[in-house]
Design a protein around this motif. Structure first.
Motif, PDB file in Angstrom:
ATOM      1  N   GLN A  87       0.815  -1.210   0.000  1.00  0.00           N
ATOM      2  CA  GLN A  87       0.000   0.000   0.000  1.00  0.00           C
ATOM      3  C   GLN A  87       0.851   1.262   0.000  1.00  0.00           C
ATOM      4  N   ASP A  88       1.975   1.235   0.718  1.00  0.00           N
ATOM      5  CA  ASP A  88       2.818   2.434   0.830  1.00  0.00           C
ATOM      6  C   ASP A  88       4.031   2.378  -0.104  1.00  0.00           C
ATOM      7  N   TYR A  89       3.987   1.465  -1.083  1.00  0.00           N
ATOM      8  CA  TYR A  89       5.019   1.291  -2.116  1.00  0.00           C
ATOM      9  C   TYR A  89       6.297   0.665  -1.558  1.00  0.00           C
ATOM     10  N   ALA A  90       6.737   1.046  -0.335  1.00  0.00           N
ATOM     11  CA  ALA A  90       7.932   0.468   0.313  1.00  0.00           C
ATOM     12  C   ALA A  90       9.167   0.582  -0.561  1.00  0.00           C
ATOM     13  N   LEU A  91       9.339   1.720  -1.214  1.00  0.00           N
ATOM     14  CA  LEU A  91      10.552   1.953  -2.006  1.00  0.00           C
ATOM     15  C   LEU A  91      11.678   2.424  -1.096  1.00  0.00           C
ATOM     16  N   PHE A  92      12.916   2.107  -1.483  1.00  0.00           N
ATOM     17  CA  PHE A  92      14.076   2.543  -0.714  1.00  0.00           C
ATOM     18  C   PHE A  92      14.470   3.947  -1.169  1.00  0.00           C
ATOM     19  N   PRO A  93      14.365   4.941  -0.275  1.00  0.00           N
ATOM     20  CA  PRO A  93      14.590   6.333  -0.706  1.00  0.00           C
ATOM     21  C   PRO A  93      16.021   6.634  -1.137  1.00  0.00           C
ATOM     22  N   HIS A  94      17.010   5.868  -0.611  1.00  0.00           N
ATOM     23  CA  HIS A  94      18.407   6.127  -0.931  1.00  0.00           C
ATOM     24  C   HIS A  94      18.854   5.431  -2.214  1.00  0.00           C
ATOM     25  N   MET A  95      17.945   4.642  -2.828  1.00  0.00           N
ATOM     26  CA  MET A  95      18.276   3.931  -4.061  1.00  0.00           C
ATOM     27  C   MET A  95      17.608   4.594  -5.252  1.00  0.00           C
ATOM     28  N   THR A  96      18.252   4.490  -6.409  1.00  0.00           N
ATOM     29  CA  THR A  96      17.628   4.981  -7.634  1.00  0.00           C
ATOM     30  C   THR A  96      16.466   4.068  -8.004  1.00  0.00           C
ATOM     31  N   VAL A  97      15.681   4.530  -8.962  1.00  0.00           N
ATOM     32  CA  VAL A  97      14.569   3.721  -9.450  1.00  0.00           C
ATOM     33  C   VAL A  97      15.078   2.377  -9.969  1.00  0.00           C
ATOM     34  N   CYS A  98      16.142   2.409 -10.749  1.00  0.00           N
ATOM     35  CA  CYS A  98      16.705   1.173 -11.309  1.00  0.00           C
ATOM     36  C   CYS A  98      17.176   0.227 -10.199  1.00  0.00           C
ATOM     37  N   GLN A  99      17.810   0.775  -9.174  1.00  0.00           N
ATOM     38  CA  GLN A  99      18.280  -0.054  -8.058  1.00  0.00           C
ATOM     39  C   GLN A  99      17.105  -0.637  -7.278  1.00  0.00           C
ATOM     40  N   ASN A 100      16.028   0.143  -7.106  1.00  0.00           N
ATOM     41  CA  ASN A 100      14.836  -0.365  -6.441  1.00  0.00           C
ATOM     42  C   ASN A 100      14.242  -1.541  -7.204  1.00  0.00           C
ATOM     43  N   VAL A 101      14.132  -1.372  -8.525  1.00  0.00           N
ATOM     44  CA  VAL A 101      13.504  -2.422  -9.347  1.00  0.00           C
ATOM     45  C   VAL A 101      14.339  -3.696  -9.343  1.00  0.00           C
ATOM     46  N   SER A 102      15.670  -3.564  -9.352  1.00  0.00           N
ATOM     47  CA  SER A 102      16.529  -4.740  -9.426  1.00  0.00           C
ATOM     48  C   SER A 102      16.857  -5.335  -8.057  1.00  0.00           C
ATOM     49  N   PHE A 103      16.279  -4.778  -6.993  1.00  0.00           N
ATOM     50  CA  PHE A 103      16.636  -5.196  -5.641  1.00  0.00           C
ATOM     51  C   PHE A 103      16.374  -6.685  -5.403  1.00  0.00           C
ATOM     52  N   GLY A 104      15.290  -7.208  -5.960  1.00  0.00           N
ATOM     53  CA  GLY A 104      14.927  -8.603  -5.701  1.00  0.00           C
ATOM     54  C   GLY A 104      15.597  -9.596  -6.631  1.00  0.00           C
TER      55      GLY A 104
END
Length: 349
Positions: A87-104
């Motif tokens: 619900q709250d997206y749970a994105l990592f604020p210190h990571m770029t969009v690309c780093q967030n997407v590739s995290f898993g």
């Protein structure tokens, strides 16, 4: 179609209080289903149990033919190959969009991870956004990043927990349609949890309406609206009022606005007291009708106007007129009842 996910008679508890009881359902591969219900009905608990974040105290959860949860064993969340959008997206604020997407993504080179992330960002309409940070994006864009992150590992199924609740109404409607298009385009099976029936109708092939930890009805949006299984579903889905009446034939109910005949037959004894469900689209303007109602309230909705009308008996009903039928408060309007999908339940005082 092949069944991908199956829940068999599962039970979940919070401090010995049942949150979900005896719930069974199956989800076919490539389909998108929704669990719809009011707050506290247990729908998010079901989602968390599928993801592996909640234990089950009875029953089984089967994914791809393998038992992933039972009262005695549970496959860890990271081994279930399930994506989840919170619900709250749970994105990592210190990571770029690309780093967030590739995290898993695990066990891949940096180049491979970046390539997959950029490909998925293109799928969700964010090509070229990979070097930005979450705070530089709008709410809708952040939601797309969260979806991209869930899609990146190529999961068997994606779970979406109230994913649009933090967005404004217009964006919510548009993004819900986009998410459906993306999931269908990728052939990904999805389960959406929401309390918003407009979202459920926009996304779901099938919808399970939940109340007090159980599924009240599992059906298509059309059938939930026109053929509710019980009074709760009839009340929860859409809008409408119950008009008291008397069953004078299996397919005919006598009411204060006349006798109404529909396309179904009820087996209750003749003379049974019933409540007839009237939807706003069952009440039509008709200048030749002798049934007159007074405009008590109105809500302009663009192509249509929702009127609250008062019958001669004093009872109020809802009607959706085309917006060129523009009436003022206090006006008398001629209407007729056209309810071929006649839905009735035993009368409640």
């Amino acid at each position: 179609m092949t069944s991908l996910l199956e829940l068999k008679d599962i039970e979940c508890r919070y401090e010995d209080r049942p949150a979900v009881s005896g719930l069974s359902m199956h989800v076919n591969e490539g389909s998108i289903i929704c669990l719809l219900g009011p707050s506290g009905c247990g729908k998010t608990t079901v989602l968390r149990a599928i993801a592996g974040f909640e234990p089950i105290y009875n029953g089984q959860i089967i994914l791809g033919g393998k038992v992933i949860a039972s009262p005695t064993s549970s496959l860890p969340p990271h081994k279930r190959n399930i994506g989840m959008v919170f619900q709250d997206y749970a994105l990592f604020p210190h990571m770029t969009v690309c780093q967030n997407v590739s995290f898993g993504l695990r066990g891949l080179s940096r180049l491979a991870m970046k390539t997959i992330a950029e490909d998925i960002l293109g799928v969700v309409g964010l090509a070229g956004f990979g070097d930005r940070y979450p705070h530089e994006l709008s709410g809708g864009q952040q939601q797309r990043v969260a979806l991209a992150r869930a899609l990146a590992p190529n999961p068997d199924i994606i779970l979406l927990d109230e994913p649009f609740s933090n967005l404004d109404i217009d964006l919510r409607e548009r993004l819900s349609l986009e998410v459906r298009t993306i999931l269908k385009g990728q052939g990904i099976t999805g389960i959406l949890v929401t309390h918003d029936q407009n979202e459920a109708f926009a996304i779901g092939d099938q919808i399970g309406v939940m109340y007090e930890g159980r599924i009240m009805q599992w059906d298509t949006p059309y059938n939930l609206y026109h053929d509710p299984a019980n009074r709760f579903v009839a009340d929860f889905i859409g809008q409408g009022v119950f008009l008291p009446g008397e069953l004078i034939a299996p397919d005919t109910i006598k009411t204060e606005v006349g006798s109404i005949t529909g396309d179904r037959a009820y087996e209750w004894p003749q003379g049974s007291k019933v409540d007839l469900l009237l939807r706003p689209d069952d009440i039509l303007p008709d200048s030749d009708s002798h049934l007159i109602a007074r405009v008590i309230n109105k809500a302009f909705k663009g192509a249509e106007i929702m009127y609250t009308l008062q019958l001669p008996t004093g009872r109020r009903i809802l009607s959706m007129f085309p917006s060129h039928h523009d009436h003022n408060l206090g006006d008398d309007v001629a209407i007729r009842i056209d309810a071929p999908h006649m839905v009735a339940f035993p009368h409640e005082a």
